[in-house]
Design a protein around this motif. Sequence first.
Motif, short mmCIF file in Angstrom:
data_model
loop_
_atom_site.label_atom_id
_atom_site.label_comp_id
_atom_site.label_asym_id
_atom_site.label_seq_id
_atom_site.Cartn_x
_atom_site.Cartn_y
_atom_site.Cartn_z
N GLY A 130 -9.29 -0.44 20.21
CA GLY A 130 -9.56 -0.13 18.82
C GLY A 130 -8.52 -0.77 17.91
N THR A 131 -8.93 -1.20 16.74
CA THR A 131 -8.01 -1.78 15.77
C THR A 131 -8.25 -1.11 14.42
N GLU A 132 -7.18 -0.87 13.68
CA GLU A 132 -7.26 -0.15 12.42
C GLU A 132 -6.88 -1.04 11.25
N ILE A 133 -7.53 -0.81 10.12
CA ILE A 133 -7.22 -1.49 8.87
C ILE A 133 -6.93 -0.43 7.82
N ARG A 134 -5.80 -0.56 7.16
CA ARG A 134 -5.42 0.42 6.14
C ARG A 134 -6.35 0.30 4.93
N VAL A 135 -6.72 1.44 4.36
CA VAL A 135 -7.60 1.48 3.19
C VAL A 135 -6.98 2.38 2.13
N ARG A 136 -7.52 2.30 0.92
CA ARG A 136 -7.07 3.19 -0.15
C ARG A 136 -7.40 4.63 0.18
N ARG A 137 -6.57 5.54 -0.31
CA ARG A 137 -6.82 6.95 -0.08
C ARG A 137 -8.09 7.37 -0.82
N PRO A 138 -9.04 8.01 -0.14
CA PRO A 138 -10.28 8.43 -0.81
C PRO A 138 -10.00 9.34 -2.00
N ALA A 139 -10.91 9.34 -2.93
CA ALA A 139 -10.74 10.10 -4.18
C ALA A 139 -10.63 11.59 -3.91
N VAL A 140 -9.89 12.27 -4.76
CA VAL A 140 -9.75 13.72 -4.66
C VAL A 140 -11.12 14.37 -4.84
N GLY A 141 -11.43 15.33 -3.98
CA GLY A 141 -12.69 16.02 -4.06
C GLY A 141 -13.74 15.49 -3.10
#
Length: 261
Positions: A130-141
């Motif tokens: 498995g390989t991971e790619i960093r993403v933006r933190r999902p929106a609050v809520g």
Amino acid sequence: MIIGNRRITGLTADVIAELVAEVGPLWHERHQARLVSRQRNRAVGAGAKHRLVFVDRLLATLAHLRHGATHDVLACWFGVDRSTITRAVNEVRPLLAERGCTISPEVRLRTLAEVVDHLGATGKTGIIDGTEIRVRRPAVGRKDRDKFISGKDKQNAVKSVVVTDTEGHVLFCSPARPGSCADITHARHLGLVKLLAVGPAVEILADAGYQGLGAQTGGRVVTPPHRKFKKNAPDWYEGCTSDSARRIHRDVSGSSTALHT
């Protein structure tokens, strides 16, 4: 500059030219279909033109996939808004996935089932990780916000399963799932257990994250033995692992370089 520097995309200029010639018309066709599929106050083609042409959209996507660069960084690099990069990546990635992985001029693999058949027909050993790619933190809520937190890297990420051969040739890359999804769970959702049960006899090397698949596949997935098996490994583990496979696995288990380059 980007096309001429292979370290950025991992591809030669000739390969990028082939992608532009093959994927470009598909992107334009789908873009036009989206425009005519909804009610419009202006004719198709009217209004502002794209600031990010298809070639740049493709290069931004390749750089994102190879290095995990965030959309903010790519937006600064290409001189556009972050939302433009996000839209470009979301449009181009499915096109690249549908194209599949080219093994030779005559062979192109698009699904995991085709990969298993290819390994069985050629007698090659596969490697899965498995390989991971960093993403933006999902929106609050957002209800599934916590699902993107990777327990391994303690960051928001999406994860894909990659299959290569022992020479490092990429054979398959799965659709991304939230980073909290375990490697073995992702492989099960892809149907790997069933494919190995009904498909040809193949050998796939994996790290400790896939322990348990060996028992479910009759030893076709080879993993390091669980700590309780280090002295007295079960028959299915000892019987399916050749000396050469053990040697290859030792080389691979400590590094995922073939999957991340």
